[in-house]
Design a protein around this motif. Structure first.
Motif, PDB file in Angstrom:
ATOM      1  N   VAL A 118      47.425  54.996  35.055  1.00 45.68           N
ATOM      2  CA  VAL A 118      47.319  53.644  35.612  1.00 45.68           C
ATOM      3  C   VAL A 118      48.707  53.200  36.047  1.00 45.68           C
ATOM      4  O   VAL A 118      49.633  53.135  35.240  1.00 45.68           O
ATOM      5  N   ALA A 119      48.844  52.897  37.333  1.00 43.83           N
ATOM      6  CA  ALA A 119      50.136  52.507  37.889  1.00 43.83           C
ATOM      7  C   ALA A 119      50.216  50.995  38.106  1.00 43.83           C
ATOM      8  O   ALA A 119      51.237  50.501  38.544  1.00 43.83           O
ATOM      9  N   MET A 120      49.156  50.298  37.790  1.00 45.39           N
ATOM     10  CA  MET A 120      49.124  48.857  38.024  1.00 45.39           C
ATOM     11  C   MET A 120      49.018  48.109  36.701  1.00 45.39           C
ATOM     12  O   MET A 120      48.949  48.722  35.643  1.00 45.39           O
ATOM     13  N   ASP A 121      48.986  46.808  36.792  1.00 48.78           N
ATOM     14  CA  ASP A 121      48.857  45.949  35.615  1.00 48.78           C
ATOM     15  C   ASP A 121      47.563  46.281  34.876  1.00 48.78           C
ATOM     16  O   ASP A 121      46.489  46.335  35.473  1.00 48.78           O
ATOM     17  N   ARG A 122      47.639  46.534  33.575  1.00 48.71           N
ATOM     18  CA  ARG A 122      46.494  46.965  32.787  1.00 48.71           C
ATOM     19  C   ARG A 122      45.369  45.938  32.786  1.00 48.71           C
ATOM     20  O   ARG A 122      44.193  46.276  32.873  1.00 48.71           O
ATOM     21  N   LYS A 123      45.711  44.669  32.720  1.00 48.36           N
ATOM     22  CA  LYS A 123      44.700  43.607  32.700  1.00 48.36           C
ATOM     23  C   LYS A 123      43.946  43.562  34.032  1.00 48.36           C
ATOM     24  O   LYS A 123      42.713  43.471  34.059  1.00 48.36           O
TER      25      LYS A 123
END
Length: 189
Positions: A75-80
């Motif tokens: 995951v390269a983006m914000d987890r939320k």
């Protein structure tokens, strides 16, 4: 052509055969057809790859371990935001449906949609590839189902889209499931 009677060789054939046998050399056959191993050499017994546990008749077998799942891209983006996107809680800003297109038609359409969405500041694009048709003809070479389903993620990792795509993941069930992809784009700088 007349059929020959089984009388033997004619005189001219007999002469030819005698000349062939005078010049021919016999083939020397090998003395043994296999190589004997020395009797002093011993082969250690093979160990089983996995230790075998005793099994009693009537006992239920334990389920075999399944193969490792396919590696997921990190995951390269914000987890939320990623979790919301996977659950279908974020509405896509743009959508492209590639159903019925060939690879030659789908690739330029995908490039223009992704690049236009990035240029206009959109973040989430829904790419509908479809699951593909079952085309296995029973031949010796398996036929992959869903040509676009397998080609689109590769295209998204190649230039010019690789520079603007942050995350690619399977869409949520209510947005198309395994027949669609969420493409999360980078912010414009």
């Amino acid at each position: 052509m007349s059929r020959r009677k089984p009388r033997g060789l004619r005189p001219d054939e007999q002469d030819l055969w005698s000349r062939v046998t005078e010049t021919a050399e016999p083939i020397k056959a090998p003395q043994t057809l296999f190589v004997e191993t020395p009797k002093t050499a011993t082969v250690p017994p093979a160990k089983p790859a996995l230790p075998l546990k005793p099994f009693k008749v009537g006992e239920k077998a334990k389920p075999a371990q399944t193969a490792m799942p396919a590696p997921q891209t990190p995951v390269a983006m914000d987890r939320k935001t990623y979790t919301k996107m996977k659950r279908g809680k974020i509405t896509p800003d743009a959508k492209i449906d590639l159903h019925g297109m060939t690879q030659d038609q789908a690739h330029p359409a995908l490039v223009s949609t992704i690049m236009n969405a990035y240029a206009s500041g959109k973040r989430l694009v829904l790419v509908v590839t479809g699951k593909g048709k079952e085309r296995d003809t029973g031949g010796p070479i398996p036929v992959r189902t869903g040509i676009l389903k397998h080609a689109v993620p590769q295209w998204l990792r190649q230039p010019p889209m690789a520079q603007v795509v942050l995350q690619v993941t399977e869409a949520s069930k209510n947005m198309g499931g395994s027949g669609a992809l969420f493409v999360y784009l980078r912010r414009q700088r």
